[in-house]
Motif scaffolding. Structure first.
Motif, mmCIF file in Angstrom:
data_model
loop_
_atom_site.group_PDB
_atom_site.id
_atom_site.type_symbol
_atom_site.label_atom_id
_atom_site.label_comp_id
_atom_site.label_asym_id
_atom_site.label_seq_id
_atom_site.Cartn_x
_atom_site.Cartn_y
_atom_site.Cartn_z
ATOM 1 N N PRO A 66 3.362 -0.412 -10.719
ATOM 2 C CA PRO A 66 3.950 -1.647 -10.192
ATOM 3 C C PRO A 66 4.490 -1.457 -8.786
ATOM 4 C CG PRO A 66 5.484 -0.602 -11.694
ATOM 5 C CD PRO A 66 4.206 0.191 -11.790
ATOM 6 N N CYS A 67 4.586 -2.550 -8.051
ATOM 7 C CA CYS A 67 5.048 -2.498 -6.662
ATOM 8 C C CYS A 67 6.574 -2.397 -6.634
ATOM 9 C CB CYS A 67 4.582 -3.741 -5.912
ATOM 10 S SG CYS A 67 5.192 -3.836 -4.217
ATOM 11 N N PRO A 71 1.978 -8.386 -4.747
ATOM 12 C CA PRO A 71 0.854 -8.023 -3.868
ATOM 13 C C PRO A 71 -0.477 -7.880 -4.611
ATOM 14 C CG PRO A 71 1.979 -6.048 -4.532
ATOM 15 C CD PRO A 71 2.709 -7.178 -5.212
ATOM 16 N N TYR A 72 -0.460 -8.162 -5.890
ATOM 17 C CA TYR A 72 -1.639 -7.866 -6.702
ATOM 18 C C TYR A 72 -2.787 -8.840 -6.448
ATOM 19 C CZ TYR A 72 2.372 -5.697 -8.968
ATOM 20 O OH TYR A 72 3.525 -4.995 -9.211
ATOM 21 N N GLN A 110 0.827 -1.202 0.000
ATOM 22 C CA GLN A 110 0.000 0.000 0.000
ATOM 23 C C GLN A 110 0.867 1.259 0.000
ATOM 24 O OE1 GLN A 110 -2.305 -1.442 3.562
ATOM 25 N NE2 GLN A 110 -4.000 -0.433 2.486
ATOM 26 N N GLU A 111 0.303 2.328 -0.501
ATOM 27 C CA GLU A 111 0.980 3.622 -0.422
ATOM 28 C C GLU A 111 1.246 3.976 1.037
ATOM 29 O OE1 GLU A 111 -1.659 6.185 -2.513
ATOM 30 O OE2 GLU A 111 -1.101 5.440 -4.500
ATOM 31 N N GLN A 112 0.305 3.676 1.920
ATOM 32 C CA GLN A 112 0.485 3.810 3.371
ATOM 33 C C GLN A 112 0.246 2.430 3.972
ATOM 34 O OE1 GLN A 112 -2.424 7.233 3.802
ATOM 35 N NE2 GLN A 112 -0.761 8.015 5.083
ATOM 36 N N ASN A 113 1.311 1.786 4.412
ATOM 37 C CA ASN A 113 1.245 0.397 4.841
ATOM 38 C C ASN A 113 0.219 0.182 5.950
ATOM 39 O OD1 ASN A 113 2.002 -2.344 4.915
ATOM 40 N ND2 ASN A 113 3.578 -1.979 6.448
ATOM 41 N N ARG A 114 -0.643 -0.810 5.751
ATOM 42 C CA ARG A 114 -1.650 -1.232 6.723
ATOM 43 C C ARG A 114 -2.585 -0.095 7.138
ATOM 44 N NH1 ARG A 114 -0.447 -6.480 8.643
ATOM 45 N NH2 ARG A 114 1.677 -7.171 8.177
ATOM 46 N N TYR A 164 -5.950 -3.256 -5.188
ATOM 47 C CA TYR A 164 -5.811 -3.126 -6.643
ATOM 48 C C TYR A 164 -7.154 -3.236 -7.358
ATOM 49 C CZ TYR A 164 -0.925 -3.400 -5.517
ATOM 50 O OH TYR A 164 0.320 -3.131 -4.984
ATOM 51 N N GLY A 165 -8.229 -2.939 -6.613
ATOM 52 C CA GLY A 165 -9.553 -2.907 -7.218
ATOM 53 C C GLY A 165 -10.364 -4.166 -7.046
#
Length: 577
Positions: A196-197, A286-287, A183-187, A303-304
């Motif tokens: 992409p990660c 992580p997808y 995540q952009e902000q983890n958890r 991811y939607g």
């Protein structure tokens, strides 16, 4: 490639075929007075090699002469390896020695392997080895550093470094992802996944190294496989010359995406994936994650995904078996011995260390499983090989479990050794029956144990621990805190610290509020023990919610500290802007 999928009705069908009826977990024994407390298939016996060890135990290895080497969980410099010897052949270790390691150990030091006359082991950041000296319990050779994790981040979650070796002189080492789902902000609830990660560049995969070269860094190795969030169970199968791993799936579907997942789904998903890993494998993290109930990989919500959408996920490696969520597979051993019945030859024993974040349902696994193989393919459903470690059922809090299985190794006579993490107890399991007469009836009582609450699929209503009860600490503690710190506030002895009697909780209120608002990345020390898992930020909570949950933890779990007011939270929040 043939793949075996998890079938939910298999236990019931086998019992009917054998003439048994479905048993309630309340009718099955929880504690055993034989075999060092373990339940085993007919014909197997267990002896206790050692009742407990200072530093407890992670992975283990057994030398050709029967000497046992144990990776300590917590150890001072120079005491990372615990060496055991049985001199009078009574089955119990009577010599215990400590050696190895260049720094103080925390909970994640993991690997212990013997390869071509060398003893290899790891801390969180370093893989070491010693040349074993024939006849000597403690080697007199110098300690060598084979690999160092030189990333500037230092410690982070999923940093354990199990190792295994192939037949060509290569060593395989996972580098776990320092994230839950990229995540952009983890958890953080609602935070999107990066695509992409960037983490996959040097984490979230398995790297291959020269097993005989000292002083290596990650850049000296080759990325062998990717899309693997966290791997602790890793083994090379010499029968088919392939690498196998059992991946820990992501966490927090309920905590992060309550609009999409309920507590039951969050307890059961995602699957712990048993994978055959080839060079170039991408397992999808992580997808995507594997849903063992739908038998397909689906998009992560970051991811939607909504629990059903497949999207790009059909392009990633599928597991041989998808075990239920959060079972914590922490070691795997492909059995190459000849002592056990033919049924076990070339199959895989898996140590399920036990879940932590299944609230509001009971914790699950805490047993040794077995997956039969034939001609390099999975040849049946998973089996319960050894149970009884936890000593109770249901398991409400992780700290309630007496033992948690961790390490598996085979001895020179074909016996297997099992180590556990809470006391450092080690068992030796041998087969005493008639191998020619061994059949499914010998495993029937173990198959029945799948009906117990720590193994079965929980009932949505009846197994909910919050059913008809007020949630202690309110919704905030139940949703955001119990997964890590547990319902009793005692944590899990390894990753998540206790809340009771902790100065971090009962001390400076301003510091405590800042921890909840900003999060905290370890390592930190609580009550004399080091913890290094991330505490995610909770700034998305309202001031009154933070006040409620902090007041709860400061006045429960044996604490008797003053409350935290909404005004105090608001003041600290304003100072951080």
């Amino acid at each position: 490639m043939q793949r075996k999928r998890f079938k939910w009705s298999a236990s019931f069908l086998m019992l009917i075929a054998l003439g048994f009826t479905q048993h309630s977990d309340r009718e099955l024994p929880v504690v055993n007075t034989k075999n060092g407390g373990l339940f085993l298939p007919d014909g197997f016996e267990a002896t206790v090699v050692v009742d407990s060890l200072p530093g407890r135990a992670r992975h283990i290895a057994v030398n050709d002469n029967g000497d046992i080497y144990v990776k300590a969980r917590f150890a001072d410099k120079g005491e990372s390896v615990i060496a055991l010897r049985d001199t009078n052949k009574d089955g119990r270790a009577d010599i215990v020695k400590h050696f190895g390691g260049a720094a103080k150990e925390r909970a994640y030091g993991t690997a212990m392997r013997i390869y071509k006359g060398y003893l290899y082991f790891s801390s969180e950041l370093v893989v070491y080895r010693y040349k074993l000296t024939p006849g000597k319990l403690v080697p007199d050779s110098p300690e060598e550093v084979i690999l160092t994790d030189d990333h500037p981040h230092g410690m982070h979650e999923h940093i354990a470094k199990p190792i295994t070796f192939d037949d060509k002189g290569f060593m395989y080492v996972p580098f776990g992802a320092n994230s839950n789902a990229c995540q952009e902000q983890n958890r953080t609830p609602g935070s999107k996944g990066m695509d992409p990660c960037p983490i996959l560049e040097d984490h979230g995969g398995i790297w291959k190294f020269d097993a005989n070269k000292t002083g290596q860094l990650q850049k000296d190795g080759t990325k062998f496989a990717t899309g693997l969030r966290s791997v602790v169970a890793l083994d090379w199968n010499f029968q088919d010359n392939n690498l196998y791993a059992v991946q820990h799936g992501r966490d927090d579907l309920l905590r992060l995406w309550p609009q999409l997942f309920n507590g039951w789904q969050s307890a059961m998903l995602p699957s712990e994936e048993f994978l055959r890993v080839k060079e170039g494998t991408h397992a999808g993290w992580p997808y995507c994650y594997w849903d063992q109930m739908q038998s397909k990989k689906v998009l992560n919500p970051e991811y939607g995904g909504d629990g059903k959408i497949v999207g790009q996920c059909d392009q990633y490696e599928k597991p041989l078996i998808g075990f239920p969520g959060h079972w914590a597979p922490n070691d795997i051993l492909f059995y190459q011995g000849s002592q056990f019945p033919e049924h076990y030859k070339n199959g895989s024993f898996i140590a399920f260390h036990g879940s932590t974040n299944r609230a509001p349902y009971p914790q699950s696994s805490y047993f040794i499983g077995f997956v039969p193989f034939k001609n390099g393919q999975v040849a049946g459903e998973y089996e319960v090989f050894a149970d009884g470690f936890a000593g109770l059922d249901p398991i409400v809090n992780v700290s309630d479990a007496v033992y948690r299985p961790m390490g598996i190794a085979m001895g020179p006579d074909g016996s297997i050794y099992i180590a556990e993490t809470e006391k450092g107890k080690i068992w030796k399991v041998t087969y005493k029956g008639n191998k020619k007469k061994f059949n499914k009836t010998a495993m029937a009582k173990m198959e029945q144990r799948k009906t117990m609450s720590h193994i079965r699929t929980p009932d949505f209503v009846n197994d909910n621990l919050d059913k008809d009860k007020p949630v202690a600490g309110g919704k905030v503690y139940s949703v955001y805190c119990t997964a890590c710190h547990q319902r009793n506030g005692m944590g899990d002895s390894q990753r998540f610290p206790p809340l009771g009697g902790a100065e971090w909780v009962t001390g400076d209120k301003e510091r405590l509020i800042k921890v909840l608002l900003n999060g905290l990345e370890g390592p930190i020390e609580v009550k004399g023990q080091a913890y290094n898992n991330v505490m995610p930020q909770h700034s998305f909570l309202k001031d009154e919610e933070i006040s409620e949950v902090l007041t709860h933890i400061r006045s429960n779990f044996g604490n008797n500290a003053s409350p935290v007011t909404t005004e105090e939270v608001a003041k600290v929040r304003a100072s951080l802007r």
